[in-house]
Scaffold this motif. Sequence first.
Motif, mmCIF file in Angstrom:
data_model
loop_
_atom_site.group_PDB
_atom_site.id
_atom_site.type_symbol
_atom_site.label_atom_id
_atom_site.label_comp_id
_atom_site.label_asym_id
_atom_site.label_seq_id
_atom_site.Cartn_x
_atom_site.Cartn_y
_atom_site.Cartn_z
ATOM 1 N N TYR A 1 9.595 -8.497 2.659
ATOM 2 C CA TYR A 1 8.322 -7.999 3.182
ATOM 3 C C TYR A 1 8.433 -7.717 4.687
ATOM 4 O O TYR A 1 7.972 -6.678 5.160
ATOM 5 C CB TYR A 1 7.185 -8.993 2.918
ATOM 6 N N LEU A 2 9.038 -8.626 5.429
ATOM 7 C CA LEU A 2 9.166 -8.414 6.874
ATOM 8 C C LEU A 2 10.071 -7.221 7.184
ATOM 9 O O LEU A 2 9.821 -6.487 8.147
ATOM 10 C CB LEU A 2 9.663 -9.687 7.559
ATOM 11 N N ILE B 1 17.889 -3.502 1.903
ATOM 12 C CA ILE B 1 18.887 -4.558 1.725
ATOM 13 C C ILE B 1 19.491 -4.955 3.068
ATOM 14 O O ILE B 1 19.645 -6.143 3.373
ATOM 15 C CB ILE B 1 19.986 -4.116 0.725
ATOM 16 N N CYS B 2 19.801 -3.970 3.889
ATOM 17 C CA CYS B 2 20.382 -4.236 5.213
ATOM 18 C C CYS B 2 19.408 -4.991 6.111
ATOM 19 O O CYS B 2 19.763 -6.001 6.718
ATOM 20 C CB CYS B 2 20.793 -2.916 5.856
ATOM 21 N N HIS B 3 18.156 -4.533 6.183
ATOM 22 C CA HIS B 3 17.165 -5.176 7.044
ATOM 23 C C HIS B 3 16.776 -6.567 6.548
ATOM 24 O O HIS B 3 16.510 -7.461 7.347
ATOM 25 C CB HIS B 3 15.911 -4.307 7.156
ATOM 26 N N ALA B 4 16.717 -6.747 5.232
ATOM 27 C CA ALA B 4 16.283 -8.024 4.662
ATOM 28 C C ALA B 4 17.442 -9.006 4.474
ATOM 29 O O ALA B 4 17.211 -10.157 4.115
ATOM 30 C CB ALA B 4 15.584 -7.793 3.334
ATOM 31 N N LYS B 5 18.659 -8.539 4.685
ATOM 32 C CA LYS B 5 19.856 -9.369 4.500
ATOM 33 C C LYS B 5 19.955 -9.900 3.075
ATOM 34 O O LYS B 5 20.272 -11.063 2.840
ATOM 35 C CB LYS B 5 19.881 -10.543 5.491
ATOM 36 N N LEU B 6 19.677 -9.031 2.118
ATOM 37 C CA LEU B 6 19.777 -9.408 0.709
ATOM 38 C C LEU B 6 21.209 -9.219 0.234
ATOM 39 O O LEU B 6 21.980 -8.458 0.822
ATOM 40 C CB LEU B 6 18.816 -8.572 -0.140
ATOM 41 N N GLU B 7 21.552 -9.886 -0.852
ATOM 42 C CA GLU B 7 22.918 -9.855 -1.371
ATOM 43 C C GLU B 7 23.201 -8.670 -2.283
ATOM 44 O O GLU B 7 24.334 -8.216 -2.347
ATOM 45 C CB GLU B 7 23.205 -11.149 -2.136
ATOM 46 N N SER B 8 22.179 -8.191 -3.015
ATOM 47 C CA SER B 8 22.468 -7.179 -4.029
ATOM 48 C C SER B 8 21.239 -6.328 -4.344
ATOM 49 O O SER B 8 20.113 -6.725 -4.053
ATOM 50 C CB SER B 8 22.931 -7.862 -5.323
ATOM 51 N N PRO B 9 21.471 -5.179 -4.971
ATOM 52 C CA PRO B 9 20.342 -4.355 -5.418
ATOM 53 C C PRO B 9 19.468 -5.080 -6.452
ATOM 54 O O PRO B 9 18.266 -4.862 -6.513
ATOM 55 C CB PRO B 9 21.014 -3.125 -6.040
#
Length: 113
Positions: free
Chosen positions: A30-31, A54-62
């Motif tokens: 969300y942020l 994904i880049c902005h949220a620092k997530l691992e995967s789609p």
Amino acid sequence: MRNNFVSQIDAFYSKMTKDPKISANHITTYLALANLWSLNSYAPTFNVTPEEIICHAKLESPQELRACLKYLEKAKYIKIYPTRIPSNGIGIKLISLYKNGTHNPQNDSRIIK
């Protein structure tokens, strides 16, 4: 629009503290979307690619992203609009959580006075 941005983030924090199902990944997603909203000049609806989120949220995967977006939409934090052209990404609208400017952070019980 910056005041709307701050009000939106304050209202998000108020809502998410009462949401027992929200996780750290939902919050960072969300942020990240809020940051991308500001980079898109606070447009009511803006297009963003999954890779950007994904880049902005620092997530691992789609798959993590899909789960986060699905929850955020179901919980009425955001609205997702699929685009006809995949390279345009997805359309995102941050649902107004501060009820047209009536959110007053000073009335928020989580703030220690």
